[in-house]
Design a protein around this motif. Sequence first.
Motif, short mmCIF file in Angstrom:
data_model
loop_
_atom_site.label_atom_id
_atom_site.label_comp_id
_atom_site.label_asym_id
_atom_site.label_seq_id
_atom_site.Cartn_x
_atom_site.Cartn_y
_atom_site.Cartn_z
N GLU A 281 58.18 36.32 4.91
CA GLU A 281 58.02 37.30 5.72
C GLU A 281 56.50 37.72 6.25
N TRP A 282 56.37 38.13 7.39
CA TRP A 282 54.80 38.44 7.82
C TRP A 282 55.03 39.64 8.33
N HIS A 283 53.85 40.58 7.92
CA HIS A 283 53.63 42.27 8.46
C HIS A 283 52.53 42.09 9.54
N ASN A 284 52.57 42.83 10.36
CA ASN A 284 51.43 43.27 11.55
C ASN A 284 50.50 44.24 10.87
N ALA A 285 49.22 44.00 11.41
CA ALA A 285 47.98 44.88 10.99
C ALA A 285 46.84 44.92 12.04
N LYS A 286 46.33 45.72 11.68
CA LYS A 286 45.01 45.69 12.78
C LYS A 286 43.66 45.80 11.72
N VAL A 287 42.72 44.95 12.01
CA VAL A 287 41.46 45.01 11.33
C VAL A 287 40.64 46.09 11.82
N VAL A 288 40.13 46.82 10.68
CA VAL A 288 39.25 48.03 10.86
C VAL A 288 37.82 47.73 10.32
N ASN A 289 37.73 46.96 9.67
CA ASN A 289 36.53 46.90 9.02
C ASN A 289 36.01 45.40 8.53
N ILE A 290 34.86 44.96 8.66
CA ILE A 290 34.45 43.45 8.13
C ILE A 290 33.07 43.50 7.37
N ARG A 291 33.02 42.65 6.37
CA ARG A 291 31.59 42.80 5.75
C ARG A 291 31.59 41.32 5.59
N ASN A 292 30.33 40.98 5.63
CA ASN A 292 29.92 39.59 5.55
C ASN A 292 28.56 39.52 4.75
N LEU A 293 28.45 39.02 3.30
CA LEU A 293 27.62 39.09 2.49
C LEU A 293 27.11 40.74 2.36
N ARG A 294 28.24 41.51 2.17
CA ARG A 294 28.48 42.86 1.87
C ARG A 294 27.76 43.67 2.91
N LEU A 295 27.46 43.02 4.18
CA LEU A 295 26.98 43.95 5.25
C LEU A 295 27.78 44.11 6.23
N PRO A 296 27.95 45.39 6.84
CA PRO A 296 29.11 45.36 7.86
C PRO A 296 28.66 44.67 9.22
N VAL A 297 29.65 44.06 9.78
CA VAL A 297 29.46 43.16 10.79
C VAL A 297 30.98 43.41 11.76
N ARG A 298 30.44 43.15 12.97
CA ARG A 298 31.68 43.43 14.02
C ARG A 298 32.60 42.24 13.94
N THR A 299 31.93 40.91 13.80
CA THR A 299 32.87 39.82 13.97
C THR A 299 32.50 38.65 12.70
N MET A 300 33.26 38.10 12.27
CA MET A 300 33.35 37.01 11.30
C MET A 300 33.50 35.65 11.89
N GLY A 301 32.51 34.82 11.65
CA GLY A 301 32.66 33.31 12.31
C GLY A 301 33.36 32.40 11.39
#
Length: 483
Positions: A281-301
């Motif tokens: 089963e799968w659940h829907n969600a929304k991305v509200v925060n991302i961190r890359n190398l512990r730094l906040p970013v808007r997008t992860m590649g």
Amino acid sequence: MRGLVGWAPHWTFLCITANGGSVSARGPHSLSGTTDDLGDMADSLNLALTHLDLCLLLEIPMVIVVTKSDVATKDALKSNLNQVFSKIKNAGRTPKLLTPKAASDSMLTEIPVSSREQVLKEVVEPISKATSLLSIVPVVLASAVKGQGIDLVHALLASLPMPPPPTARDYVPLALNPEQPAALFHVDDKYELESHVVQTSTRASDGKAIVVAGYLRFGRMSVGDRVVIGPFPAEDDEARGQIPRDHPTPGYGLSISHPSSSELARIASRNAVPASAVKGEWHNAKVVNIRNLRLPVRTMGPGQAGTIQIVLDDVGAPEDHDSEVAQVRAFSGLIRKGQVLAIPSQHMLDTGLSLQAASGFTAIFKDHRVANLTGGTLVNVYVATVRTAARIVRVSRQLPNRAGRANGEADDDVFNMADSIELDPAHGGKDDLDMSTPPEYSVTLDLLSSREWIEMGSQVVLMEGGNSSGLEGYVGKVIEIAE
């Protein structure tokens, strides 16, 4: 194993001691030379060589750093290097020994131009000419005490070529797997952080924040993206009644690194219901925060690792804060290693397709040792961040391509699944066919614990319980998924 298989490293640096197994190694920084110490050194070398075998089987670009080169005798160093070089050459790769210069303090604070030029000439340029990151295996003689070779290690870290960003079509073409999501994030860990108010488009929640850590296999994920997370056990009562109460989850339920055969048998008996009986089963969600190398970013590649915070859909009601927090915490307890976050592709949205949750799979292996496996054998399975127990259903040897096909003729049976023979367990899993080409074997497995999202064409490692080092395995490729 999880780091090598689950995190898809661009390069792996393997440290091997120069004086391992040497009975005459002495020096202010060497081991004392007692019987126990010598046994430890030999075990350390054997374990390092086992790691080397695993990296070569997984076809990972790698660098070997031979440490303690200042205290090893010439005979010990020569013997150990011969073992390393032989393994590398047998894998069809070329070892390249980088000789260090006398160390100076300046070499530890900045990379000398001469070191960069040496790495460029002896490593980077040959790799570029061969057009393969696997062609050359640099070997550096180093000493952490005297600083020898550290400049070359730094130069390699600064100069080694990177692989191209991964895509959804790296493993199999679109025709073989049209239901690929637009982005895929493998979950390797989770965190429950007491967060400040998290603002969303519909409500604010000051309960437990759901944060998952892992790496983005392909695609891009940005703050605000709609995602699905799973697979989870089905929530209907009938399915829940089929799952044993002590039903283990991959990664957490297997409490030891590589369960022995008896431990796997206990898991199998406890899970009489196969994963095929429990719908994913799968659940829907929304991305509200991302961190890359512990730094906040808007997008992860693609290919990046980091943490993603999500807010679940339809959990509690905005006016019932306590109920919402309780449900979020309960749901967070179901998140585990091996799950994925995914952004459905437009094709999936248009057709109403959902991500699959596999109860088993078939993989192809080029390792002749696979013929020794028989139906009913219990193994540990590693694929991406999934680690779980499985039962082998059957092992069959792939026949060579049918004669009479012209070069370039289309082959509808891409993986030659129709051209196989069942191995006879009475003959030790071997057959009497005489083939000039290296044999290939297909292995079909049933998962024992729960359904998993397994990508078609992904690399898989099978390990039998009770191995001495726990690292001898069979490396293959997934060619078929059983839902």
